[in-house]
Write a protein that holds these residues in place. Structure first.
Motif, PDB file in Angstrom:
ATOM      1  N   LEU A  32      -3.949  -8.143  -2.228  1.00 17.43           N
ATOM      2  CA  LEU A  32      -1.942  -8.984  -1.199  1.00 17.43           C
ATOM      3  C   LEU A  32      -3.165  -8.745  -0.131  1.00 17.43           C
ATOM      4  O   LEU A  32      -1.953  -9.200   0.721  1.00 17.43           O
ATOM      5  CB  LEU A  32      -2.196  -6.599  -0.665  1.00 17.43           C
ATOM      6  N   ALA A  33      -3.734  -8.330   0.709  1.00  9.99           N
ATOM      7  CA  ALA A  33      -4.078  -8.908   1.850  1.00  9.99           C
ATOM      8  C   ALA A  33      -4.434 -10.201   1.946  1.00  9.99           C
ATOM      9  O   ALA A  33      -4.090 -11.272   2.462  1.00  9.99           O
ATOM     10  CB  ALA A  33      -5.861  -8.362   2.465  1.00  9.99           C
ATOM     11  N   ALA A  34      -5.199 -11.700   0.778  1.00  2.43           N
ATOM     12  CA  ALA A  34      -4.791 -12.579   0.355  1.00  2.43           C
ATOM     13  C   ALA A  34      -3.921 -13.060   0.019  1.00  2.43           C
ATOM     14  O   ALA A  34      -3.352 -13.851   0.830  1.00  2.43           O
ATOM     15  CB  ALA A  34      -5.923 -12.911  -1.183  1.00  2.43           C
ATOM     16  N   ILE A  35      -2.952 -12.459  -0.232  1.00  2.00           N
ATOM     17  CA  ILE A  35      -1.549 -12.896  -0.659  1.00  2.00           C
ATOM     18  C   ILE A  35      -0.568 -12.625   0.898  1.00  2.00           C
ATOM     19  O   ILE A  35      -0.419 -14.228   0.949  1.00  2.00           O
ATOM     20  CB  ILE A  35      -0.386 -12.000  -1.678  1.00  2.00           C
ATOM     21  N   CYS A  36      -1.117 -11.883   1.262  1.00  5.42           N
ATOM     22  CA  CYS A  36      -0.311 -12.074   2.750  1.00  5.42           C
ATOM     23  C   CYS A  36      -0.844 -13.182   4.035  1.00  5.42           C
ATOM     24  O   CYS A  36      -0.093 -13.872   4.054  1.00  5.42           O
ATOM     25  CB  CYS A  36      -0.657 -10.348   3.823  1.00  5.42           C
ATOM     26  N   ASP A  37      -2.646 -13.244   3.562  1.00  5.26           N
ATOM     27  CA  ASP A  37      -2.905 -14.540   4.791  1.00  5.26           C
ATOM     28  C   ASP A  37      -2.483 -16.062   3.848  1.00  5.26           C
ATOM     29  O   ASP A  37      -2.372 -16.425   4.683  1.00  5.26           O
ATOM     30  CB  ASP A  37      -4.322 -14.256   4.233  1.00  5.26           C
ATOM     31  N   ALA A  38      -2.183 -15.881   2.588  1.00  2.49           N
ATOM     32  CA  ALA A  38      -1.829 -17.579   2.375  1.00  2.49           C
ATOM     33  C   ALA A  38      -0.240 -17.638   2.652  1.00  2.49           C
ATOM     34  O   ALA A  38       0.089 -18.767   2.913  1.00  2.49           O
ATOM     35  CB  ALA A  38      -1.662 -17.022   0.632  1.00  2.49           C
ATOM     36  N   LEU A  39       0.485 -16.298   3.045  1.00  5.94           N
ATOM     37  CA  LEU A  39       1.989 -16.784   3.285  1.00  5.94           C
ATOM     38  C   LEU A  39       1.865 -16.668   4.716  1.00  5.94           C
ATOM     39  O   LEU A  39       3.362 -16.270   5.545  1.00  5.94           O
ATOM     40  CB  LEU A  39       2.067 -15.030   3.006  1.00  5.94           C
ATOM     41  N   ASP A  40       0.889 -16.516   5.763  1.00  3.53           N
ATOM     42  CA  ASP A  40       0.715 -16.711   7.250  1.00  3.53           C
ATOM     43  C   ASP A  40       1.127 -15.400   7.378  1.00  3.53           C
ATOM     44  O   ASP A  40       1.584 -15.173   8.382  1.00  3.53           O
ATOM     45  CB  ASP A  40       1.354 -17.777   7.322  1.00  3.53           C
ATOM     46  N   HIS A  41       1.058 -14.373   7.329  1.00  2.39           N
ATOM     47  CA  HIS A  41       1.575 -12.436   7.805  1.00  2.39           C
ATOM     48  C   HIS A  41      -0.150 -12.121   7.983  1.00  2.39           C
ATOM     49  O   HIS A  41      -0.752 -11.972   7.058  1.00  2.39           O
ATOM     50  CB  HIS A  41       1.631 -12.072   6.516  1.00  2.39           C
ATOM     51  N   ASP A  42       0.004 -11.897   9.076  1.00  2.00           N
ATOM     52  CA  ASP A  42      -1.859 -11.702   9.717  1.00  2.00           C
ATOM     53  C   ASP A  42      -2.103  -9.615   9.167  1.00  2.00           C
ATOM     54  O   ASP A  42      -0.493  -9.139   8.987  1.00  2.00           O
ATOM     55  CB  ASP A  42      -1.294 -11.304  11.281  1.00  2.00           C
ATOM     56  N   PRO A  49      -4.696  -2.357   5.894  1.00  6.53           N
ATOM     57  CA  PRO A  49      -3.561  -1.142   6.176  1.00  6.53           C
ATOM     58  C   PRO A  49      -2.696  -0.839   4.447  1.00  6.53           C
ATOM     59  O   PRO A  49      -3.688  -1.649   3.487  1.00  6.53           O
ATOM     60  CB  PRO A  49      -2.107  -2.155   6.311  1.00  6.53           C
ATOM     61  N   PRO A  50      -2.085   0.685   5.150  1.00  2.75           N
ATOM     62  CA  PRO A  50      -1.683   0.945   2.802  1.00  2.75           C
ATOM     63  C   PRO A  50      -1.271   0.080   2.697  1.00  2.75           C
ATOM     64  O   PRO A  50      -0.764  -1.746   2.769  1.00  2.75           O
ATOM     65  CB  PRO A  50      -0.497   1.156   3.633  1.00  2.75           C
ATOM     66  N   LYS A  51      -1.012  -0.024   1.462  1.00  2.00           N
ATOM     67  CA  LYS A  51      -0.653  -1.000   0.307  1.00  2.00           C
ATOM     68  C   LYS A  51       0.968  -1.753   0.371  1.00  2.00           C
ATOM     69  O   LYS A  51       0.811  -2.415   0.421  1.00  2.00           O
ATOM     70  CB  LYS A  51      -0.726  -1.141  -0.791  1.00  2.00           C
ATOM     71  N   ALA A  52       1.622  -0.310   1.077  1.00  2.00           N
ATOM     72  CA  ALA A  52       3.076  -0.430   1.177  1.00  2.00           C
ATOM     73  C   ALA A  52       3.957  -1.255   2.560  1.00  2.00           C
ATOM     74  O   ALA A  52       4.334  -2.223   2.265  1.00  2.00           O
ATOM     75  CB  ALA A  52       3.651   1.154   1.040  1.00  2.00           C
ATOM     76  N   GLU A  53       2.043  -1.037   3.190  1.00  2.97           N
ATOM     77  CA  GLU A  53       2.360  -2.105   4.421  1.00  2.97           C
ATOM     78  C   GLU A  53       2.643  -3.054   4.526  1.00  2.97           C
ATOM     79  O   GLU A  53       3.268  -4.739   4.792  1.00  2.97           O
ATOM     80  CB  GLU A  53       1.099  -1.265   5.979  1.00  2.97           C
ATOM     81  N   MET A  54       1.842  -4.115   3.522  1.00  3.36           N
ATOM     82  CA  MET A  54       0.923  -5.018   3.136  1.00  3.36           C
ATOM     83  C   MET A  54       1.810  -5.591   1.886  1.00  3.36           C
ATOM     84  O   MET A  54       2.630  -7.241   2.466  1.00  3.36           O
ATOM     85  CB  MET A  54      -0.397  -5.299   2.486  1.00  3.36           C
ATOM     86  N   ARG A  55       2.305  -4.816   1.298  1.00  5.38           N
ATOM     87  CA  ARG A  55       3.852  -5.732   0.372  1.00  5.38           C
ATOM     88  C   ARG A  55       5.263  -5.798   1.774  1.00  5.38           C
ATOM     89  O   ARG A  55       5.880  -6.808   1.639  1.00  5.38           O
ATOM     90  CB  ARG A  55       4.487  -4.326  -0.573  1.00  5.38           C
ATOM     91  N   ALA A  56       5.424  -4.757   2.369  1.00  2.00           N
ATOM     92  CA  ALA A  56       6.590  -5.222   3.200  1.00  2.00           C
ATOM     93  C   ALA A  56       6.236  -6.553   3.964  1.00  2.00           C
ATOM     94  O   ALA A  56       7.200  -7.430   4.104  1.00  2.00           O
ATOM     95  CB  ALA A  56       6.303  -3.563   4.248  1.00  2.00           C
ATOM     96  N   GLY A  57       4.847  -6.877   4.464  1.00  2.00           N
ATOM     97  CA  GLY A  57       5.170  -8.045   5.091  1.00  2.00           C
ATOM     98  C   GLY A  57       4.919  -9.173   4.448  1.00  2.00           C
ATOM     99  O   GLY A  57       5.191 -10.437   4.287  1.00  2.00           O
ATOM    100  N   ILE A  58       4.152  -9.233   2.933  1.00  2.00           N
ATOM    101  CA  ILE A  58       5.018  -9.787   1.882  1.00  2.00           C
ATOM    102  C   ILE A  58       6.633 -10.478   1.518  1.00  2.00           C
ATOM    103  O   ILE A  58       6.749 -11.130   1.870  1.00  2.00           O
ATOM    104  CB  ILE A  58       4.222  -9.537   0.787  1.00  2.00           C
ATOM    105  N   ARG A  59       6.991  -9.184   1.312  1.00  2.00           N
ATOM    106  CA  ARG A  59       8.639  -9.191   1.623  1.00  2.00           C
ATOM    107  C   ARG A  59       8.858  -9.835   2.670  1.00  2.00           C
ATOM    108  O   ARG A  59      10.477 -10.515   2.719  1.00  2.00           O
ATOM    109  CB  ARG A  59       9.435  -7.882   1.631  1.00  2.00           C
ATOM    110  N   SER A  60       8.746 -10.292   4.074  1.00  2.00           N
ATOM    111  CA  SER A  60       9.465 -10.012   5.074  1.00  2.00           C
ATOM    112  C   SER A  60       9.242 -12.113   5.091  1.00  2.00           C
ATOM    113  O   SER A  60      10.417 -12.491   5.716  1.00  2.00           O
ATOM    114  CB  SER A  60       8.891  -9.192   6.289  1.00  2.00           C
ATOM    115  N   LYS A  61       8.171 -12.625   4.386  1.00  2.00           N
ATOM    116  CA  LYS A  61       7.814 -13.774   4.396  1.00  2.00           C
ATOM    117  C   LYS A  61       8.202 -14.822   3.627  1.00  2.00           C
ATOM    118  O   LYS A  61       8.169 -16.103   3.856  1.00  2.00           O
ATOM    119  CB  LYS A  61       5.621 -14.145   4.259  1.00  2.00           C
ATOM    120  N   VAL A  62       8.657 -13.741   2.261  1.00  2.00           N
ATOM    121  CA  VAL A  62       9.761 -14.507   1.244  1.00  2.00           C
ATOM    122  C   VAL A  62      10.987 -14.566   1.186  1.00  2.00           C
ATOM    123  O   VAL A  62      11.379 -13.576   1.159  1.00  2.00           O
ATOM    124  CB  VAL A  62       8.348 -14.791  -0.379  1.00  2.00           C
ATOM    125  N   ASP A  63      11.536 -15.886   1.047  1.00  2.00           N
ATOM    126  CA  ASP A  63      12.918 -15.293   1.190  1.00  2.00           C
ATOM    127  C   ASP A  63      13.876 -14.876   0.634  1.00  2.00           C
ATOM    128  O   ASP A  63      14.513 -14.219   0.459  1.00  2.00           O
ATOM    129  CB  ASP A  63      13.869 -16.762   1.788  1.00  2.00           C
TER     130      ASP A  63
END
Length: 93
Positions: A32-42, A49-63
């Protein structure tokens, strides 16, 4: 042939520089951290951080992903994985 959820997860893992997994499993915090990094989400990596927090960050970066906070508490569904995989594929080109 249709891709399974496991196929999609592995394609996403490979797209962000992680390794494929033989067994059926959800994303690890590292993936999940690697996906966040690929999507430029710090994201902090020590500790992760918790998985839910990283998933929320990923969701915010993908339209096309629902960024409803309640959806971050569950793993990505197949349609969401397809959208995420397409986004990562487009960004790598």
């Amino acid at each position: 042939m249709t891709r399974t959820v496991d196929d999609l997860r592995n394609e996403i893992r490979v797209a962000v520089g992680r390794y494929e997994r033989i067994e059926s499993t959800g994303f690890t915090k590292e993936s999940l951290a690697a996906i966040c990094d690929a999507l430029d989400h710090d994201v902090e990596t020590n500790p992760f951080p918790p998985k839910a927090e990283m998933r929320a960050g990923i969701r915010s970066k993908v339209d096309d992903l629902d960024d409803d906070p309640d959806s971050a508490d569950r793993p990505f569904r197949k349609a969401e994985l397809e959208t995420l995989e397409a986004t990562l594929r487009d960004e790598s080109q």
